[in-house]
Motif scaffolding. Structure first.
Motif, PDB file in Angstrom:
ATOM      1  N   LEU A  38      32.870  36.947  46.506  1.00  0.00           N
ATOM      2  CA  LEU A  38      32.584  36.094  45.345  1.00  0.00           C
ATOM      3  C   LEU A  38      33.788  35.974  44.424  1.00  0.00           C
ATOM      4  N   SER A  39      34.638  36.996  44.382  1.00  0.00           N
ATOM      5  CA  SER A  39      35.800  37.020  43.484  1.00  0.00           C
ATOM      6  C   SER A  39      37.062  37.200  44.332  1.00  0.00           C
ATOM      7  N   PRO A  40      37.658  36.058  44.733  1.00  0.00           N
ATOM      8  CA  PRO A  40      38.782  36.130  45.677  1.00  0.00           C
ATOM      9  C   PRO A  40      39.949  36.991  45.187  1.00  0.00           C
ATOM     10  N   ALA A  41      40.085  37.183  43.857  1.00  0.00           N
ATOM     11  CA  ALA A  41      41.184  38.020  43.361  1.00  0.00           C
ATOM     12  C   ALA A  41      41.092  39.428  43.942  1.00  0.00           C
ATOM     13  N   LEU A  42      39.865  39.868  44.205  1.00  0.00           N
ATOM     14  CA  LEU A  42      39.676  41.218  44.746  1.00  0.00           C
ATOM     15  C   LEU A  42      40.161  41.335  46.194  1.00  0.00           C
ATOM     16  N   LEU A  43      40.404  40.183  46.837  1.00  0.00           N
ATOM     17  CA  LEU A  43      40.929  40.216  48.215  1.00  0.00           C
ATOM     18  C   LEU A  43      42.337  40.800  48.263  1.00  0.00           C
ATOM     19  N   HIS A  44      42.995  40.884  47.092  1.00  0.00           N
ATOM     20  CA  HIS A  44      44.318  41.514  47.043  1.00  0.00           C
ATOM     21  C   HIS A  44      44.221  43.039  46.989  1.00  0.00           C
ATOM     22  N   SER A  45      43.033  43.576  47.207  1.00  0.00           N
ATOM     23  CA  SER A  45      42.894  45.028  47.293  1.00  0.00           C
ATOM     24  C   SER A  45      43.596  45.523  48.546  1.00  0.00           C
ATOM     25  N   GLN A  46      43.940  46.798  48.508  1.00  0.00           N
ATOM     26  CA  GLN A  46      44.614  47.427  49.640  1.00  0.00           C
ATOM     27  C   GLN A  46      43.729  48.585  50.080  1.00  0.00           C
ATOM     28  N   LEU A  47      43.672  48.848  51.383  1.00  0.00           N
ATOM     29  CA  LEU A  47      42.791  49.905  51.867  1.00  0.00           C
ATOM     30  C   LEU A  47      43.611  51.025  52.501  1.00  0.00           C
ATOM     31  N   LEU A  48      43.264  52.264  52.165  1.00  0.00           N
ATOM     32  CA  LEU A  48      43.911  53.426  52.762  1.00  0.00           C
ATOM     33  C   LEU A  48      42.838  54.228  53.472  1.00  0.00           C
ATOM     34  N   VAL A  49      43.076  54.510  54.743  1.00  0.00           N
ATOM     35  CA  VAL A  49      42.062  55.244  55.510  1.00  0.00           C
ATOM     36  C   VAL A  49      42.713  56.352  56.322  1.00  0.00           C
ATOM     37  N   THR A  50      41.925  57.387  56.592  1.00  0.00           N
ATOM     38  CA  THR A  50      42.376  58.407  57.538  1.00  0.00           C
ATOM     39  C   THR A  50      41.931  57.981  58.940  1.00  0.00           C
ATOM     40  N   ASP A  51      42.397  58.706  59.950  1.00  0.00           N
ATOM     41  CA  ASP A  51      42.070  58.415  61.352  1.00  0.00           C
ATOM     42  C   ASP A  51      40.608  58.051  61.569  1.00  0.00           C
ATOM     43  N   LYS A  52      39.761  58.866  60.928  1.00  0.00           N
ATOM     44  CA  LYS A  52      38.321  58.717  61.100  1.00  0.00           C
ATOM     45  C   LYS A  52      37.844  57.276  60.822  1.00  0.00           C
ATOM     46  N   TYR A  53      38.522  56.584  59.903  1.00  0.00           N
ATOM     47  CA  TYR A  53      38.094  55.236  59.509  1.00  0.00           C
ATOM     48  C   TYR A  53      39.023  54.149  60.052  1.00  0.00           C
ATOM     49  N   GLN A  54      39.812  54.468  61.088  1.00  0.00           N
ATOM     50  CA  GLN A  54      40.824  53.485  61.498  1.00  0.00           C
ATOM     51  C   GLN A  54      40.226  52.196  62.048  1.00  0.00           C
ATOM     52  N   HIS A  55      38.938  52.240  62.457  1.00  0.00           N
ATOM     53  CA  HIS A  55      38.329  51.015  62.975  1.00  0.00           C
ATOM     54  C   HIS A  55      37.443  50.312  61.936  1.00  0.00           C
ATOM     55  N   TRP A  56      37.525  50.753  60.716  1.00  0.00           N
ATOM     56  CA  TRP A  56      36.749  50.144  59.623  1.00  0.00           C
ATOM     57  C   TRP A  56      37.078  48.652  59.500  1.00  0.00           C
ATOM     58  N   GLN A  57      36.063  47.810  59.387  1.00  0.00           N
ATOM     59  CA  GLN A  57      36.266  46.369  59.246  1.00  0.00           C
ATOM     60  C   GLN A  57      36.487  46.004  57.793  1.00  0.00           C
ATOM     61  N   SER A  58      37.625  45.396  57.508  1.00  0.00           N
ATOM     62  CA  SER A  58      37.888  45.041  56.117  1.00  0.00           C
ATOM     63  C   SER A  58      38.794  43.823  56.039  1.00  0.00           C
ATOM     64  N   PRO A  59      38.562  42.973  55.030  1.00  0.00           N
ATOM     65  CA  PRO A  59      39.465  41.835  54.830  1.00  0.00           C
ATOM     66  C   PRO A  59      40.752  42.266  54.117  1.00  0.00           C
ATOM     67  N   PHE A  60      40.846  43.530  53.715  1.00  0.00           N
ATOM     68  CA  PHE A  60      42.006  43.982  52.937  1.00  0.00           C
ATOM     69  C   PHE A  60      43.115  44.479  53.858  1.00  0.00           C
ATOM     70  N   GLU A  61      44.332  44.400  53.351  1.00  0.00           N
ATOM     71  CA  GLU A  61      45.478  45.026  54.006  1.00  0.00           C
ATOM     72  C   GLU A  61      45.159  46.517  54.153  1.00  0.00           C
ATOM     73  N   THR A  62      45.274  47.038  55.359  1.00  0.00           N
ATOM     74  CA  THR A  62      44.815  48.406  55.617  1.00  0.00           C
ATOM     75  C   THR A  62      45.944  49.280  56.154  1.00  0.00           C
ATOM     76  N   ARG A  63      45.972  50.522  55.684  1.00  0.00           N
ATOM     77  CA  ARG A  63      47.021  51.441  56.091  1.00  0.00           C
ATOM     78  C   ARG A  63      46.374  52.782  56.456  1.00  0.00           C
TER      79      ARG A  63
END
Lengths: 240, 240
Positions: A38-63
């Motif tokens: 609903l708020s496209p500005a939030l699409l500029h969020s960045q995601l940080l995950v450990t191995d356990k979540y490496q297959h997490w589905q997200s529209p955010f840039e993920t590391r």
């Protein structure tokens, strides 16, 4: 953002400087992803995950980062394995038709603010104004207790009473001697002012306003309702 | 009570065994003293104070202890210098005319329970029933966040759903598909059931009841209100 900067987002000073805040754990990240639709500005969020979540589905840039790095970033004692860095939303413009403002003066308790944001998001049609000296809404404890509501409620920070007076001539607030909130007059305001948990409404500082007093009638057994409860009941009454 | 036993009152097991609980700090002790004027059983409270409070006015048996002893008794990191040991009130009898029961199923958060007790004391006319597995209301965190309301609200502990079914044929609870709580039918109940913070109402266990579903209408932006908020809004609606 660099990892070293992300670690600093625990401090309000750096949240202000970088314009980002931390969103920890599966549930909150899911809420952020939903809100980003609903708020496209939030699409500029960045995601940080450990191995356990490496297959997490997200529209955010993920590391993918190590458990040790995650432990340095996360606020909670049991690091969640998934943390987003979200941009602080732009300050909304003037109130739109039908929108109301809830002004919180020097609110201190993160849980109270989180609960209030949850209620405002639940009902919709409200924005939250915070005075200088209030708890920072982007504090991890507030974000957590808001259960994602913080992504939905327009927020204005550091709004002084002088600034408030320029925008709202009339305000409503709670007072023992006021009229019951179920009275029709209660809904006829655009700005509702609530005071600090311990000190209440700063009445002596409200002399520049056309002040209307309302009351949640009680039995008299105790002196006060919890601040969040008072706000929540008023918001419910307005949306009833 | 002996000091060694008083120290144990941090644990639920010993609160049950000794039938007493701790009340810490000036504000709560004052509230306890006020409540004792209405509930003479509370006059059997005992007061422990450090030198600083030796001239404190109280109807309770008072004992001066050392700062070190106080630090061992107090739950808070900054010991308050004044602590009361209050008797757990007797379980109230059947509901009286006009009295309503709020049943909380496996409520976990001490702050939520404290806030709810504050609201029930504010409005009056309610008692609070807690299921097995709920947070102990005599836990120091609940006592503190109730701000003294716990001395005013009749409480029943360990009330199973089977026991509840023997007392109330009809119950009301919240559900997305229910009728809005502003509906007149909402007030026509004597028992209102609320579920755990995460799991909600245990619907599969409520088949022995004549169940009436109500709803606090929202905008749909988020999934749920805070539990205490939902209870507080319902209680307000009942007393409106």
């Amino acid at each position: 953002m660099k990892l070293d900067d992300i670690k600093k987002l625990h401090q309000k000073k750096y949240r202000n400087q970088f314009g980002h805040f931390l969103v920890e754990g599966e549930h909150l990240v899911l809420e952020l992803q939903k809100a980003a639709q609903l708020s496209p500005a939030l699409l500029h969020s960045q995601l940080l995950v450990t191995d356990k979540y490496q297959h997490w589905q997200s529209p955010f840039e993920t590391r993918v980062i190590s458990d040790k790095q995650m432990a340095q970033i996360a606020d909670t004692q049991t690091p969640p394995g998934i943390v987003a860095v979200a941009p602080v939303p732009d300050i909304p413009g003037a109130l739109v038709d039908g929108e109301r403002a809830i002004y919180l003066h020097e609110i201190q308790d993160p849980g109270n603010l989180g609960t209030i944001l949850r209620t405002l998001a639940w009902f919709g049609g409200f924005r939250c104004l915070l005075s200088p000296g209030s708890v920072d809404p982007y504090n991890p404890k507030v974000v957590r207790s808001s259960m994602g509501a913080i992504f939905h409620v327009p927020l204005e920070l550091d709004v002084s009473l002088a600034h408030l007076a320029e925008r709202f001539a009339r305000i409503a607030c709670l007072d023992m001697d006021g009229v019951a909130v179920r009275n029709d007059a209660f809904a006829g305001h655009r700005c509702y002012v609530f005071g600090n948990e311990a000190r209440g409404v700063p009445r002596e500082q409200l002399q520049n306003f056309d002040l209307h007093m309302f009351n949640i009638p009680g039995s008299g057994a105790i002196e006060s309702l919890n601040l969040a409860t008072a706000v929540n009941i008023c918001v419910y009454e307005l949306m009833r």
